[in-house]
Structure formats: C-alpha cells, structure tokens
Design a protein around this motif. Structure first.
Motif, mmCIF file in Angstrom:
data_model
loop_
_atom_site.group_PDB
_atom_site.id
_atom_site.type_symbol
_atom_site.label_atom_id
_atom_site.label_comp_id
_atom_site.label_asym_id
_atom_site.label_seq_id
_atom_site.Cartn_x
_atom_site.Cartn_y
_atom_site.Cartn_z
ATOM 1 N N SER A 19 0.938 -1.096 0.312
ATOM 2 C CA SER A 19 0.271 -0.227 0.513
ATOM 3 C C SER A 19 0.758 1.408 -0.187
ATOM 4 N N PRO A 20 0.528 2.508 -0.804
ATOM 5 C CA PRO A 20 1.359 3.514 -0.874
ATOM 6 C C PRO A 20 1.179 4.336 0.153
ATOM 7 N N GLY A 21 0.281 4.112 0.649
ATOM 8 C CA GLY A 21 -0.480 5.024 2.357
ATOM 9 C C GLY A 21 0.068 4.744 3.179
ATOM 10 N N THR A 22 0.893 3.801 3.273
ATOM 11 C CA THR A 22 1.955 3.123 4.707
ATOM 12 C C THR A 22 3.026 4.040 4.718
ATOM 13 N N ARG A 23 3.823 5.103 3.148
ATOM 14 C CA ARG A 23 4.802 6.032 3.580
ATOM 15 C C ARG A 23 6.205 5.252 4.009
#
Lengths: 537, 537
Positions: free
Chosen positions: A361-365
């Motif tokens: 997931s990109p949103g984990t950063r």
C-alpha cells in the motif's frame, strides 16, 4: 552505525575464510532456524539496531564495498551524529535514572490497542479476507507481556531512523533471500517512502549544477524532485529493454563540460530497471551486466528505483494461447525474477530504493533502501534531522502482517498472487490493443513487468505532419481527441526530461493497474476510434 | 492552491465588508452548525482539498497577508507543480475512463479493516481506557457505504501533500478556534512530522552561508538540521521569559557581514516560544508582541516551533500551598493559553510548526503547519516530491480519534487532562529540587510549560574555578559525577549553538516527562548529593 552485532556465530568478523566451509545461503525455510541463533532483539524505546544484527554468516564471507566519499555532496559530508543521541551511551547502568531525554511517557498515548483484519494465505482476495481473514492484535504492552517483539508503546513513541528492529530484520532477511548482495557490508534502513528516499539521495550525491543520467523517458516526478535542486538530466536513449549501455558510455565518454554550462561529468545514474515508468521496459540480466560495466568504467553511483520489481509477470501469450502456469514454489518464483543491480554489485555502488507502495500500500509511506554501510549511514544521518523515521503505526501494521502473520513464506505467496493478478490485467490491456488499435500506425511490446503499456504511434502518417504541424502539436491533438472520446492516456512528452534531444518517436502510456478488464476494453476501443478518426483510417 | 472554495456562504470573496455584520468567531460548540453549511467534503482517492474549504466567514473579513517572495530560496522559487497531477483537470467528465495515473487498485491492499481502542472522555487514563475505552472501526469502503468520510481504501492509497481532507478540516478548525489568525489567507497543510517541516522550512527560506536567529540555548537537533545545509546560528540572549527582543534588535541593527564570513543579515528567526527546550522558558504575551515588532522592523520570517503549546501548566504553587483548580470549561482553558505568534501575525510572516508528538504520540509522524497561502503552497510543492504526505494509516487513526470520536470538545478535554498531568509532574520535580538541591549554588524558576526544568549552577563557587578549570571542564565533571551517582541530566552546553558568545552561566536540564514521581525524587536527591560533593558543601 554504533550498534553491536549480537550474533553468536563464529564467522562474523572472520576475515581469512580459506579454511572455513562456506555457509549456506539464507532461504525462506531457513529463517526460523537462523533466527534462533540470534542473541538478542532490541525492543526498547527508540532502540538502536542495524542490518548487521540480522544478516547471516554467508554475507561476511564476501569482500567489503569500496569507499565512495568522493561521491558525497558537501551537505552529506557535513553531517555529524546527534549530540543528544550521544548521551545514550551513559544509559548502560540499569540503576541510572535518566532525566535527560524528552521522550513522552506512553501513558499519554491514547491508543490502547489496534486490530487489523488481513488475508489468511491463500485466501488473498478482499472477499476471502472478509470471510476468512485473520485479525491481528497489537496491544500497548505486548513486549513487556511477552506477546510480541513490537507493540504500541514502542511504535507510538520516537524511534530510530533505521526503523524498528523487528521490521528492519524482516526487510534485511528479505533482501538477503531475494538479492544475496555480492559484498559483505550492505545495510538496510527503512525510509519514509521511496520518493523521500530519492529526494534524500539527490541531496546526498549531487550539487547544484550537476547533471544526472536518466532514461530518455522516465518518471516525471523523479525529474521534478531533481529540478529545483538545480540538478539537470541527461537522457539516455532506450530500446524495448530500457536504457542502452553503449549510449550511456557514449554520453559519458564524450561529456563536454563547456556545452553543459560547465557541469562536471555525471556521476549518478537513476534507473527504473524493471517495468520502467513510463515505457514498461524491463532490462534483461545481460543488459544490466552491461550497464553495470559502464557504471564501473565511469565510476557511477546507480540509484536503482524498483517499485515494480515484484510486478514481474508471466510471459505474455496472445489471445488464444494457453497461459503459462504460475510458479509452482518459492524457489521457482525467486529464480524467475530478473537479477537486480544490487545482486551484481561487487563494488557497493548501487543504492536500491525499495517500496511497499505497489505491493502492499502506498499509504503506509514506508519503504527501505539497501546500499553499503557507508552510504546507508549518510542516509540515516539525514533522516534523523528530517523525517526521523517512518510512521510507527505504519511500521507496526507492516510488522504484524509481514512478519508475525505471513512470514517470508506467506509474503512470497502474496507476491505470486499479485504476479498472477497483474498478468491478467496486462493481458486484458494487450488483448484489447490487439483487437482495437489500428496496426498500421500503432505498435507495442507486451510489458514483462510493472503497470504500464507504452504504445508507439507512427505520427508521421498523421495528416498534420504533411501540413507542417510539430510533434508536440500532433501529440496534443491526439491526446485531446482521446479525452473527447472518453479515454485518458498519458502523453509520452510528459516523461521526457531532456529536451535537448529531438523527439523521433511518439508514445502514449496506458496503465492497467486501476481499471477493470471491461473498462480497459472500452477505453482502448475508444482510443482505437480516436486514432482512426485522427489518422483518417 | 487550485482547490475551489465550495461553501455556500455569501461572505466568502466579499472585499468591501463595511455594510456586512461581522460574523461570529468559530467556537467548539459552533463547529457542528458550521459544518452543515459546507457544500462538499472531497473523499476520492488523492482528492485535493485546502483550508479554504473549512475556514469560517470571519476569516475573510480580515486583510490578506503580505507577499514574501523575497524570502524564498532559489530551491523554493524553482518549484513548479507536478506535470502528472496537471492531467487531473481532464478527469471532470464522469464517463471518462482514465488509463493515465499509476495508482494501484485497492483490492490489492491487504488490510480489510482496522480497529483501535481509545479513551472515552473523561476516562483518559490507560486503566480507564482498558475498562471503558471505545473501539473505533475503520473499514475499507466506509465512504462508499456512507459510514465515514475517510476509510482504508483512501488512507492506504496515494494522497495529497496537504493530507486527507477530513483531517485537514479538523486541524483547520482547531487552528481557527485556538489562534484565530489575524489575516485572511492563512492555510494549513499536514506534514510528516515537525522535524521534517523544519528541515523543509530551512530549504525554503535559507541559502548556504546564511545565518538564522535562534535562542541562545535551543533544541540541539534543530541546530543539527541547519548545520549541514551551511546555515549558521546567531544566538539571542535570553531571560526567564526566553529571547530578549532588544538583544535581537541589537544583533540585527549592528549586523556586520564582514565579521560573519560575508553572510547577509539574518531574515529567519527560529523560536520555541512556549516551554522552550531546553530552558523551559515561556514568552509572555507582552514579550511576544515586542519580539514580533522587532521581526517587523527587520522583516523577519518567524518560525514558531510549538510542540509544547498545550503543555502549558497550572501556575506553580510550592510544597504546602493549595493547587490552583483546573480550568472549569473550554473557554476558560483557551483563555488561559498564552497567545501564539500566529494569533498576532498581521503580516503573514509567521510559520507555525504544529506537532502531535507531545500531545498524542510522536510515532504518528504527523504534524501540520500554519502560514500564509503563499508560503504553505511552497511547502506543499516541496512535500509532493519528497515525503508526499504523512502515513495514511496515521492520518486515519488521528481522524478516527480526534474527529469522529472526541471531536473538538473531547480533544480539549484531553488537553486539559494532559495539562493537569504535566502540572503534577512538574510539581514533583520542582518540589524535589526545593527539598534536595543546595540553594547556595542551585537556582531555578518553576517552568510554566513544556517538559523541561532548567537548573542554574553557580559554577564560580566550584573549587575547580579557583584552580583555573574551564566552564566546559567543570560542567563535564559535574555531569559525570551525577552519572556516577545514578542520575542523568543534560548539559547546558549541548544546547548552545553559537559558540562565539562566552558562557557566563552554567545550566543542567532535567525533564519531568518520562520518570515517575518517585523516581524523580530519587534522581534529584542524587543530583543534590552530587552537587554537595562537587562543591564541598
């Protein structure tokens, strides 16, 4: 890196290995036994750790990386370690009471527990997860209670730039299993995402006025990270396998500072070797070896940006052919992957940017980098006074999922599942192109990896060409007609950082990552219609 | 900021307000009614939003901020907006199928739901939370199902640098309620933590070779962020209320470039106005106004670093006196807070760095900044090609807790609770000092805010002084003896960035943030013992 190496294995630190049997490479199945040999997992608040704690003995049988001081920027060379963190060395006395650091007490963190529902292998689909998913629990004091190596008390407090030790262990093991780096003192550190790592890399290696090497067509945002720093791009010509090593050698061998505003010869190559954005090109092993040789010849740092590495797909089979069966086990899967620059990097000149964005997931950063200890240390010093560390809540989520629940085996199962899903998506798009696009003017290769399909348009057959219209004008006309027809593709021009070379060819980029197979079919048929109208076919 | 202002309130955009009644200021209780008037909350993947969507009409009755182009660095001035994000303007046609962007599909995000257990006001303690806490649920498709304005599908994907709209709304409202900025075009953007925001601020405002102004003693890491960028520090003398405006004026008025390696006059002030680290000093309202005036006179940007703003405590009462009762309601609490620089900033020259680290958790790595639209826009452009945005999982956690569960009212209750807890901790430490430290040589003021107690030691009474030992040698001797005695305090010297001025005084910093009252008492009694031994008392 001041962290100790608390492994009770004799080989660590041995320099003359002639009489010692070569240790086994780390495999997925070998992880549990290896972990049992580890003396200690640091679990305190902001506990220091390093990849050296988790690498297996085979790593230390290899030679050390070269030194790369001469590649560091003034900014990177100026960094020292933290004054306040230096005080930590006095904390070894267990009876000592510290009124030194300003860490808040965990009793004021208003999150007592966190539960996440995640897939239970092999039920990876959202439907299967809803029905048979596993709920992973993280409490505030799981470490103290012996329930886990990582908990909310630690994740919610300040942390080390390297990331929390349990997650650093996972990515270190993963790196060793997949890439088995060719030198001994490689390290990992977590990053607050790959874009941030790239920004940091530019500041670590480049000065204002420098040129860097990039593929002729490349990720526009990567260029936009460099431009405000005064870093310019020399684009390397490409073919279906990505950048051409001879062309790179040519640029470097004939570098003319005077023609480049006095800029020194480039010493950094940024490349997306697998499923390149935007072209979808994947460099073969042979191509990579040739690129690496040129990098050695001209003493380049290679920044290997690899978000799509695990979006390598099954070989493409057109419409009616039988699909190639999925890899039957982990070994076969790992063997099917094209070798990374990291894996062939005997010098330690590769900085591998790793990302969870396309596979979790990109949103984990949260991402990580792999490079020599010397280079990783410079990144860590930079992170300490900037991002500090990736979100602890993200790190805890990833640790629970990847390490405690899936383990390396379940993660590879997930990646194989993803491979098959992207293969099906890619096939939908390429089949749609075969069906709907006019072959007289549209050409493509089915991509072997990534999210992108790169369609070449024979723009000289466009009626505007004879009428004297420019490349840019015709590209825009086709783009806008497609939008009118109800489909958005990206213009090739958006991805061309080096405007000093002319545009011989014209391209549009289509992604198969997001839309459904049905929508992809409709979209491509609209694009086919656009092309027929535009070219009067 | 291209985001529209979708509020159906007539006052927005009105410039001649002479005939219009002044709108009410936003209060905690006024939020629900105001939210009902908002036309629209952007909830799509990476949906654009801006504070202008959430500010109330009173904001627009104020004059606009001045322009500060002349303060921007070459790097900051060079930033343009993203090519690929520019394509988003074609997406308005609902029938359009986009094969443009490379966003992964949410079906491949392996987290189906997240539950967090958090305190139910007023039961804020960990014990109460375990017993009567509330479990907040976030699903993957809560938005689609009408259950929330924010969900995992959005949080786990790429996002905007400003942060997710629902959390941006919360911090915008919070800013308006607490600070009510004095100009109209103030904006907020989330940041990947305050340290990262400070690093970005340095790159936005400073060039290599610049000097910035800081308090004479300041947060060592803030200095270490600046140093590798070639940014040097001119330290401003302080008293118990922090930096001295006359001294600052003096430094600026008499700036001699030749004596400072040719550096231009400083144009940036970095200050920690409340509960300053390390001194614990809090600038009074009057002091702030005087500092602001000097900043106007010399055209300074003020970076107001405010992690401890809500660690303002009850007035100190020594050992036997009756403690001051807690604020009886939100209005009283808000009125008790010292006004921020932001609140008095008529020009738009203040950049306020906000942090959740001391009031919620450092591990979220989420903070925000408040500044004029022009300046915030430059931060956003920088974030887009670096951190991108704070962790979506952190943002979702904060949104669920702060907005959906507590609301502004519950959050203020939490902050009042924190105020009382820190008051008790501070009191333990100061009481212990009153009891255990030798008054002949140790002096202090009880801090009014923050985590730190600053103890002055009359080092000239140390036997080493007569024997010709240096300030540094005596400070180190006392520090090491204290460690031997079993207590770690921080040396004042660690916090002194500008070594061009001499050290008249000697300090040690003690924090009351982490240790228990019992441990604090033991620690301070050990320090008292150290001092007696060291000074032969």
């Amino acid at each position: 890196m001041t962290a100790p190496v608390p492994v009770d294995v004799d080989l660590v630190g041995v320099t003359d290995t002639s009489s010692v049997p070569v240790p086994d490479p780390l495999t997925v199945n070998g992880v549990p036994a290896w972990r049992k040999k580890l003396a200690h997992m640091p679990t305190g608040v902001a506990a220091a750790s390093s990849s050296d704690m988790f690498k297996t003995p085979i790593c230390y049988t290899k030679p050390k990386a070269k030194r790369f001081e001469h590649h560091l920027s003034l900014e990177a060379k100026s960094r020292t370690s933290s004054t306040l963190k230096g005080a930590a060395r006095y904390l070894s006395n267990p009876d000592l009471i510290s009124l030194g650091g300003g860490l808040p007490s965990s009793e004021y963190f208003p999150i007592e527990s966190m539960d996440i529902k995640v897939p239970t292998p092999p039920g990876f689909s959202p439907e299967a997860t809803r029905e048979s998913g596993t709920v992973l629990h993280a409490g505030k004091h799981d470490i103290r209670e012996g329930a886990s190596l990582y908990d909310l008390e630690i994740a919610l407090n300040y942390g080390q730039a390297t990331g929390a030790a349990p997650l650093l262990r996972f990515v270190t093991e993963h790196t060793e299993i997949i890439h088995s780096p060719a030198y001994s003192d490689w390290h990992c550190t977590l990053t607050a995402g790959s874009t941030y790592a790239w920004d940091s890399a530019l500041r670590i290696f480049c000065e204002r006025g420098d040129y860097i090497l990039m593929e002729e067509y490349t990720f526009a945002s990567a260029v936009e990270t460099a431009t405000p720093l005064g870093v310019k791009v020399a684009g390397i010509p490409m073919d279906e396998q990505g950048l051409l090593p001879e062309a790179m050698d040519d640029i470097l061998s004939n570098w003319d500072s005077n023609a480049r505003e006095g800029a020194r010869k480039p010493h950094v190559l940024y490349t997306i070797p697998t499923g390149q954005n935007p072209t979808g090109a994947t460099q073969s092993a042979e191509r990579r070896r040739a690129v690496y040789k040129v990098a050695q010849k001209h003493d380049l740092i290679i920044i290997e940006d690899e978000p799509y590495y695990f979006l390598q797909m099954q070989p493409y089979t057109s419409g009616d052919s039988t699909p190639v069966p999925p890899p039957s086990n982990h070994e076969e899967f790992i063997k099917s992957l094209v070798p990374s620059f990291l894996s062939m990097d005997v010098d330690g000149r590769v900085v591998r940017l790793e990302s969870f964005s396309k596979v979790i997931s990109p949103g984990t950063r949260v991402g990580w980098i792999v490079a020599s200890e010397q280079i990783v240390e410079r990144f860590i010093r930079a992170f300490e006074v900037s991002s500090q560390n990736p979100s602890g809540i993200s790190q805890l989520t990833l640790y629970k999922l990847l390490d405690e629940h899936w383990g390396h085996s379940g993660y590879l199962d997930w990646l194989i599942n993803l491979r098959m899903s992207y293969t099906a998506r890619r096939d939908s798009l390429v089949h749609a192109c075969e069906q709907h696009l006019p072959r007289e003017i549209a050409h493509w290769e089915a991509p072997a990896a990534g999210m992108f399909h790169w369609i070449e348009i024979d723009w000289r057959k466009h009626p505007g060409y004879a009428a004297g219209k420019t490349h840019a004008a015709i590209e825009e006309e086709i783009f806008l007609s497609a939008v009118d027809e109800g489909v958005l593709l990206s213009r090739g021009n958006w991805f061309k950082p080096d405007h000093s070379t002319s545009q011989e060819k014209m391209f549009f980029r289509a992604t198969f990552a997001a839309a459904t197979a049905e929508k992809i079919d409709v979209a491509i048929s609209r694009f086919g219609q656009t092309l027929r109208t535009q070219f009067g076919l």
